[in-house]
Design a protein around this motif. Sequence first.
Motif, PDB file in Angstrom:
ATOM      1  N   LYS A  10     -12.760  48.303 -18.601  1.00 47.99           N
ATOM      2  CA  LYS A  10     -11.769  47.256 -18.817  1.00 47.99           C
ATOM      3  C   LYS A  10     -12.187  45.992 -18.084  1.00 47.99           C
ATOM      4  O   LYS A  10     -12.832  46.043 -17.042  1.00 47.99           O
ATOM      5  CB  LYS A  10     -10.399  47.710 -18.323  1.00 47.99           C
ATOM      6  CG  LYS A  10      -9.838  48.868 -19.101  1.00 47.99           C
ATOM      7  CD  LYS A  10      -8.502  49.268 -18.571  1.00 47.99           C
ATOM      8  CE  LYS A  10      -7.983  50.477 -19.336  1.00 47.99           C
ATOM      9  NZ  LYS A  10      -6.720  50.946 -18.812  1.00 47.99           N
TER      10      LYS A  10
ATOM     11  N   LYS B 190     -10.385  41.815 -17.603  1.00 45.91           N
ATOM     12  CA  LYS B 190      -9.390  40.838 -18.015  1.00 45.91           C
ATOM     13  C   LYS B 190      -9.756  39.476 -17.449  1.00 45.91           C
ATOM     14  O   LYS B 190     -10.517  39.370 -16.483  1.00 45.91           O
ATOM     15  CB  LYS B 190      -7.975  41.255 -17.617  1.00 45.91           C
ATOM     16  CG  LYS B 190      -7.687  41.303 -16.147  1.00 45.91           C
ATOM     17  CD  LYS B 190      -6.242  41.725 -15.935  1.00 45.91           C
ATOM     18  CE  LYS B 190      -5.866  41.688 -14.466  1.00 45.91           C
ATOM     19  NZ  LYS B 190      -4.452  41.924 -14.247  1.00 45.91           N
TER      20      LYS B 190
ATOM     21  N   THR C 291     -11.867  41.501 -25.049  1.00 44.65           N
ATOM     22  CA  THR C 291     -10.689  41.064 -24.295  1.00 44.65           C
ATOM     23  C   THR C 291      -9.630  40.544 -25.262  1.00 44.65           C
ATOM     24  O   THR C 291      -9.914  40.314 -26.439  1.00 44.65           O
ATOM     25  CB  THR C 291     -11.054  39.939 -23.296  1.00 44.65           C
ATOM     26  OG1 THR C 291     -11.410  38.763 -24.051  1.00 44.65           O
ATOM     27  CG2 THR C 291     -12.197  40.355 -22.380  1.00 44.65           C
ATOM     28  N   ASP C 292      -8.444  40.306 -24.748  1.00 45.42           N
ATOM     29  CA  ASP C 292      -7.366  39.756 -25.569  1.00 45.42           C
ATOM     30  C   ASP C 292      -7.502  38.240 -25.738  1.00 45.42           C
ATOM     31  O   ASP C 292      -6.672  37.604 -26.357  1.00 45.42           O
ATOM     32  CB  ASP C 292      -6.003  40.108 -24.973  1.00 45.42           C
ATOM     33  CG  ASP C 292      -5.774  39.516 -23.597  1.00 45.42           C
ATOM     34  OD1 ASP C 292      -6.735  39.011 -22.970  1.00 45.42           O
ATOM     35  OD2 ASP C 292      -4.627  39.564 -23.122  1.00 45.42           O
ATOM     36  N   LYS C 293      -8.579  37.660 -25.207  1.00 44.79           N
ATOM     37  CA  LYS C 293      -8.808  36.213 -25.306  1.00 44.79           C
ATOM     38  C   LYS C 293      -9.958  35.886 -26.280  1.00 44.79           C
ATOM     39  O   LYS C 293     -10.505  34.798 -26.244  1.00 44.79           O
ATOM     40  CB  LYS C 293      -9.139  35.628 -23.927  1.00 44.79           C
ATOM     41  CG  LYS C 293      -8.135  35.934 -22.835  1.00 44.79           C
ATOM     42  CD  LYS C 293      -6.910  35.076 -22.928  1.00 44.79           C
ATOM     43  CE  LYS C 293      -6.015  35.159 -21.715  1.00 44.79           C
ATOM     44  NZ  LYS C 293      -5.393  36.413 -21.438  1.00 44.79           N
TER      45      LYS C 293
ATOM     46  N   ASP D   6     -16.031  38.543 -25.836  1.00 45.79           N
ATOM     47  CA  ASP D   6     -16.601  39.849 -25.503  1.00 45.79           C
ATOM     48  C   ASP D   6     -17.526  39.704 -24.305  1.00 45.79           C
ATOM     49  O   ASP D   6     -18.197  38.677 -24.148  1.00 45.79           O
ATOM     50  CB  ASP D   6     -17.389  40.417 -26.677  1.00 45.79           C
ATOM     51  CG  ASP D   6     -16.519  40.686 -27.895  1.00 45.79           C
ATOM     52  OD1 ASP D   6     -15.279  40.761 -27.730  1.00 45.79           O
ATOM     53  OD2 ASP D   6     -17.067  40.828 -28.987  1.00 45.79           O
TER      54      ASP D   6
ATOM     55  N   TRP E 238     -11.720  41.359 -12.902  1.00 43.86           N
ATOM     56  CA  TRP E 238     -10.781  40.315 -13.304  1.00 43.86           C
ATOM     57  C   TRP E 238     -11.446  38.968 -13.060  1.00 43.86           C
ATOM     58  O   TRP E 238     -11.844  38.656 -11.923  1.00 43.86           O
ATOM     59  CB  TRP E 238      -9.494  40.448 -12.499  1.00 43.86           C
ATOM     60  CG  TRP E 238      -8.381  39.542 -12.924  1.00 43.86           C
ATOM     61  CD1 TRP E 238      -8.262  38.853 -14.090  1.00 43.86           C
ATOM     62  CD2 TRP E 238      -7.204  39.242 -12.173  1.00 43.86           C
ATOM     63  NE1 TRP E 238      -7.091  38.156 -14.115  1.00 43.86           N
ATOM     64  CE2 TRP E 238      -6.418  38.364 -12.957  1.00 43.86           C
ATOM     65  CE3 TRP E 238      -6.740  39.625 -10.939  1.00 43.86           C
ATOM     66  CZ2 TRP E 238      -5.203  37.867 -12.525  1.00 43.86           C
ATOM     67  CZ3 TRP E 238      -5.518  39.137 -10.505  1.00 43.86           C
ATOM     68  CH2 TRP E 238      -4.758  38.276 -11.288  1.00 43.86           C
TER      69      TRP E 238
END
Length: 101
Positions: free
Chosen positions: A2, A4, A57-59, A62, A76
């Motif tokens: 993960k 972020k 990512t949610d943005k 990659d 992060w």
Amino acid sequence: MKLKLNRHAAKALKKMLEEDGTEGKLFRVFVTNVHGDHAHYDLMLDTPTENDEIVKTDKDIDFILDKNDEYLDGVWIQFFHVPKEEWLITNPSKGGHHHHH
């Protein structure tokens, strides 16, 4: 794995990806140094290898992470404008040490 990032980091990284010479490249997060229970991190443009995992990512950016490096899971990435422009890359699950760029 993960990863972020905050919206300011996403905006700055997307701008970098628009520059010449970045076609086909992704951002790699990597460990520069490990001190006891925490690591220091950095970013660079790179291409993935067989030891890497591409993390979405949610943005809509990659990232390349070395799947064999436990310090990268949960990293992060933040970018701040105030009080000065700076990058902050941390891994709260690995000691939470702050590394400013």
